[in-house]
Design a protein around this motif. Structure first.
Motif, PDB file in Angstrom:
ATOM      1  N   ALA A 205       0.830  -1.211   0.000  1.00 19.86           N
ATOM      2  CA  ALA A 205       0.000   0.000   0.000  1.00 19.86           C
ATOM      3  C   ALA A 205       0.858   1.251   0.000  1.00 19.86           C
ATOM      4  O   ALA A 205       0.567   2.230  -0.706  1.00 19.86           O
ATOM      5  CB  ALA A 205      -0.931  -0.003   1.210  1.00 19.86           C
ATOM      6  N   ALA A 206       1.952   1.235   0.786  1.00 22.62           N
ATOM      7  CA  ALA A 206       2.843   2.399   0.838  1.00 22.62           C
ATOM      8  C   ALA A 206       3.527   2.627  -0.504  1.00 22.62           C
ATOM      9  O   ALA A 206       3.660   3.779  -0.963  1.00 22.62           O
ATOM     10  CB  ALA A 206       3.889   2.192   1.933  1.00 22.62           C
ATOM     11  N   LEU A 207       3.946   1.547  -1.159  1.00 21.57           N
ATOM     12  CA  LEU A 207       4.592   1.677  -2.471  1.00 21.57           C
ATOM     13  C   LEU A 207       3.613   2.201  -3.514  1.00 21.57           C
ATOM     14  O   LEU A 207       3.958   3.063  -4.335  1.00 21.57           O
ATOM     15  CB  LEU A 207       5.156   0.322  -2.911  1.00 21.57           C
ATOM     16  N   PHE A 208       2.379   1.690  -3.487  1.00 15.57           N
ATOM     17  CA  PHE A 208       1.372   2.166  -4.443  1.00 15.57           C
ATOM     18  C   PHE A 208       1.062   3.641  -4.203  1.00 15.57           C
ATOM     19  O   PHE A 208       0.944   4.426  -5.154  1.00 15.57           O
ATOM     20  CB  PHE A 208       0.098   1.333  -4.315  1.00 15.57           C
ATOM     21  N   ALA A 239       7.849   7.828  -9.447  1.00 14.92           N
ATOM     22  CA  ALA A 239       6.604   7.073  -9.589  1.00 14.92           C
ATOM     23  C   ALA A 239       6.839   5.741 -10.287  1.00 14.92           C
ATOM     24  O   ALA A 239       6.318   4.699  -9.864  1.00 14.92           O
ATOM     25  CB  ALA A 239       5.574   7.908 -10.350  1.00 14.92           C
ATOM     26  N   VAL A 240       7.603   5.755 -11.378  1.00  9.32           N
ATOM     27  CA  VAL A 240       7.872   4.524 -12.121  1.00  9.32           C
ATOM     28  C   VAL A 240       8.635   3.525 -11.260  1.00  9.32           C
ATOM     29  O   VAL A 240       8.306   2.331 -11.207  1.00  9.32           O
ATOM     30  CB  VAL A 240       8.653   4.843 -13.415  1.00  9.32           C
ATOM     31  N   ALA A 241       9.673   4.003 -10.564  1.00  8.50           N
ATOM     32  CA  ALA A 241      10.468   3.114  -9.709  1.00  8.50           C
ATOM     33  C   ALA A 241       9.608   2.515  -8.594  1.00  8.50           C
ATOM     34  O   ALA A 241       9.679   1.305  -8.313  1.00  8.50           O
ATOM     35  CB  ALA A 241      11.648   3.882  -9.118  1.00  8.50           C
ATOM     36  N   SER A 242       8.771   3.347  -7.966  1.00 11.84           N
ATOM     37  CA  SER A 242       7.907   2.861  -6.888  1.00 11.84           C
ATOM     38  C   SER A 242       6.909   1.836  -7.404  1.00 11.84           C
ATOM     39  O   SER A 242       6.631   0.826  -6.744  1.00 11.84           O
ATOM     40  CB  SER A 242       7.162   4.035  -6.233  1.00 11.84           C
ATOM     41  N   PHE A 243       6.380   2.080  -8.613  1.00 11.41           N
ATOM     42  CA  PHE A 243       5.385   1.157  -9.161  1.00 11.41           C
ATOM     43  C   PHE A 243       6.024  -0.189  -9.519  1.00 11.41           C
ATOM     44  O   PHE A 243       5.420  -1.245  -9.301  1.00 11.41           O
ATOM     45  CB  PHE A 243       4.729   1.775 -10.402  1.00 11.41           C
ATOM     46  N   LEU A 244       7.222  -0.167 -10.060  1.00  9.21           N
ATOM     47  CA  LEU A 244       7.904  -1.427 -10.400  1.00  9.21           C
ATOM     48  C   LEU A 244       8.192  -2.250  -9.140  1.00  9.21           C
ATOM     49  O   LEU A 244       8.007  -3.475  -9.125  1.00  9.21           O
ATOM     50  CB  LEU A 244       9.197  -1.134 -11.157  1.00  9.21           C
ATOM     51  N   VAL A 245       8.629  -1.575  -8.086  1.00  4.89           N
ATOM     52  CA  VAL A 245       8.865  -2.280  -6.821  1.00  4.89           C
ATOM     53  C   VAL A 245       7.541  -2.801  -6.254  1.00  4.89           C
ATOM     54  O   VAL A 245       7.471  -3.906  -5.695  1.00  4.89           O
ATOM     55  CB  VAL A 245       9.563  -1.355  -5.808  1.00  4.89           C
ATOM     56  N   PHE A 246       6.471  -2.013  -6.420  1.00  5.09           N
ATOM     57  CA  PHE A 246       5.143  -2.433  -5.963  1.00  5.09           C
ATOM     58  C   PHE A 246       4.705  -3.719  -6.676  1.00  5.09           C
ATOM     59  O   PHE A 246       4.215  -4.663  -6.030  1.00  5.09           O
ATOM     60  CB  PHE A 246       4.136  -1.312  -6.224  1.00  5.09           C
ATOM     61  N   VAL A 247       4.864  -3.780  -7.990  1.00  6.17           N
ATOM     62  CA  VAL A 247       4.481  -4.975  -8.744  1.00  6.17           C
ATOM     63  C   VAL A 247       5.273  -6.190  -8.274  1.00  6.17           C
ATOM     64  O   VAL A 247       4.724  -7.284  -8.067  1.00  6.17           O
ATOM     65  CB  VAL A 247       4.677  -4.750 -10.266  1.00  6.17           C
TER      66      VAL A 247
END
Length: 475
Positions: A205-208, A239-247
């Motif tokens: 949730a934090a990463l998203f 944003a892109v880096a956070s989303f990739l880690v989130f996935v």
């Protein structure tokens, strides 16, 4: 008390009333605050960029938390989360009305947004789980009507309250409605059964949230900062880096915040994609039409509000009818035709000029409202019917996320196109005349709305290629 209510033949409509109260309140608040920004700016001795955070912070928090709130509803119980949503929203509204500095107001708006996200994320899940499949289209269409009426009443009610009572009243007006809604949750909403004993993926949730905040900041301020500036590119990269880690995180945890496998269901994915495109297209007009009416045609605020009310009014009439019809014929034809009508209304609006008649302006808005009402109810029903019952909360949250994300994208896209084309038209002119400024505005205005037409057509094609009847996925 609740056992007696459950025996009533109209018990499910009491549930609808409670959910409708939350949907109306959250929607109305989204549109009522804009009217109060000028007096808030003056009263709290701040400037416009800072005061704008009263709106921006609310939008960022809601959009970022919707999937998490949907997941919490699935795991902890939708009744519990919806009740907490009313408490948070009502408490936030009270504190906003009492705020005596811009910093406190923005902070309390964050609390209000946390409550609103809980309401928005679980509304359709509660309705879907308490109505039979053959009535879902109709009842979700009625939710669409309530949303439209909330949008319609917000600016008008806000203007009256600000003028005759003061800006604090636009927050205090939520208090009796919020208390009534919480009592309704306590007395009416059924207790959730067969809840899963699963952990909540708070790191996901934090990463998203980090990814959404970075991306939405870039969208909202890209025009002001410059699209190739360090601030904008930094936000996008973050944003892109956070989303990739989130996935990566969601794929490895046992109980992810967002079950990515539900996106393999094309009916679910197509519905959310078409929904995001519809709101992006719609908000190219919602953002720029008031400036056209005020700056080019010199219409008064009251006349502008009356003209723009044609859209939600037509949507409010059409949404329940299209929802009932979709229960019989499926979502494909109605959603495809609805976005086609929206594209036609946007095209009419894009072709407006300084000599356009009031009838032409109203026709474009009415046609857009007709198309949107025809699209939203069947689309929402298709999305909510495409997932297994245990993922209704997540599906409801993602559906609301698609809506909010489309609003932000449409706003940022339209402003960016307008400013870019206006600057290009005035390049080399040191002191433009009023006629040249109007021409430059109209160039950007036309191009922005034509992009909206294109997006609505793409959404229509996506809808055309969805399954005729949504089949819930196994995941």
């Amino acid at each position: 008390m609740q056992e007696k209510l459950q025996q009533l033949s109209f018990y499910k409509w009491l549930i609808f009333g409670v959910v409708g109260t939350g949907s109306f309140m959250a929607t109305m608040t989204s549109s009522i605050v804009n009217v109060g920004l000028p007096p808030i700016t003056a009263a709290l001795h701040t400037d416009i960029p800072t005061a704008q955070w009263v709106v921006t912070a609310y939008l960022l928090v809601i959009t970022s938390l919707l999937p998490l709130m949907g997941r919490l509803g699935d795991v902890l119980g939708r009744r519990k989360v919806y009740g907490y949503g009313f408490i948070g929203f009502t408490a936030g509204s009270l504190l906003c009305g009492l705020a005596n500095s811009i910093g406190l107001l923005i902070g309390f708006r964050v609390l209000q947004a946390v409550g609103a996200s809980a309401l928005m994320a679980n509304a359709m899940a509660i309705v879907t789980s308490n109505f039979p499949p053959q009535e879902r289209g109709k009842v979700l269409g009625m939710i669409g009507t309530i949303v439209a009426l909330g949008s319609l009443s917000g600016p008008g009610l806000g203007g009256v309250l600000v003028e005759h009572v003061g800006w604090h009243a636009i927050f205090f007006v939520n208090l009796p409605v919020g208390l009534l809604g919480f009592i309704g949750v306590y007395l009416v909403l059924p207790f959730d059964r067969d809840m899963r004993r699963e952990t909540i993926d708070y790191s996901g949730a934090a990463l998203f949230t980090a990814a959404m905040v970075g991306f939405l900041l870039a969208l909202s301020y890209g025009t002001e900062w410059g699209w190739l500036s360090v601030n904008t590119l930094g936000c996008i990269g973050f944003a892109v880096a956070s989303f990739l880690v989130f996935v990566a995180q969601e794929r490895k945890v046992e109980h992810p915040m967002l079950e990515l496998s539900i996106f393999r269901n094309w009916a679910f994915t197509a519905g959310n994609l078409a929904g995001a495109l519809s709101f992006t297209a719609m908000f190219t007009s919602t953002m720029l039409l008031p400036y056209f009416l005020h700056d080019v045609l010199s219409y008064s605020p009251a006349k502008t509000g009356l003209i723009m009310s044609a859209f939600p009014l037509m949507m409010a009439i059409t949404a329940p009818l299209s929802g009932s019809l979709s229960d019989k014929v499926g979502p494909g034809i109605l959603t495809t035709a609805g976005l086609g009508l929206m594209a036609s209304g946007l095209l009419i609006t894009a072709k407006l000029s300084s000599g356009s008649s009031l009838l032409a302006i109203m026709a474009g808005q009415a046609l857009m409202g007709l198309g949107n009402g025809m699209f939203q109810s069947p689309n929402n029903s298709s999305v909510m019917s495409a997932v297994a019952p245990r993922y209704l909360g997540v599906a409801s949250g993602v559906n609301a996320l698609a809506r909010n994300f489309g609003m932000v994208c449409g706003t940022a896209l339209s402003v960016s196109i307008l400013e870019y084309r206006r600057a290009a038209s005035l390049s080399g002119i040191s002191q433009p005349t009023p006629a040249e400024q109007t021409l430059a505005f109209m160039t950007g205005y036309h191009d922005a709305l034509l992009v909206g037409v294109f997006l609505a057509v793409i959404g229509s094609l996506v809808s055309f290629n969805r399954p005729r009847k949504a089949v819930p996925g196994r995941t």
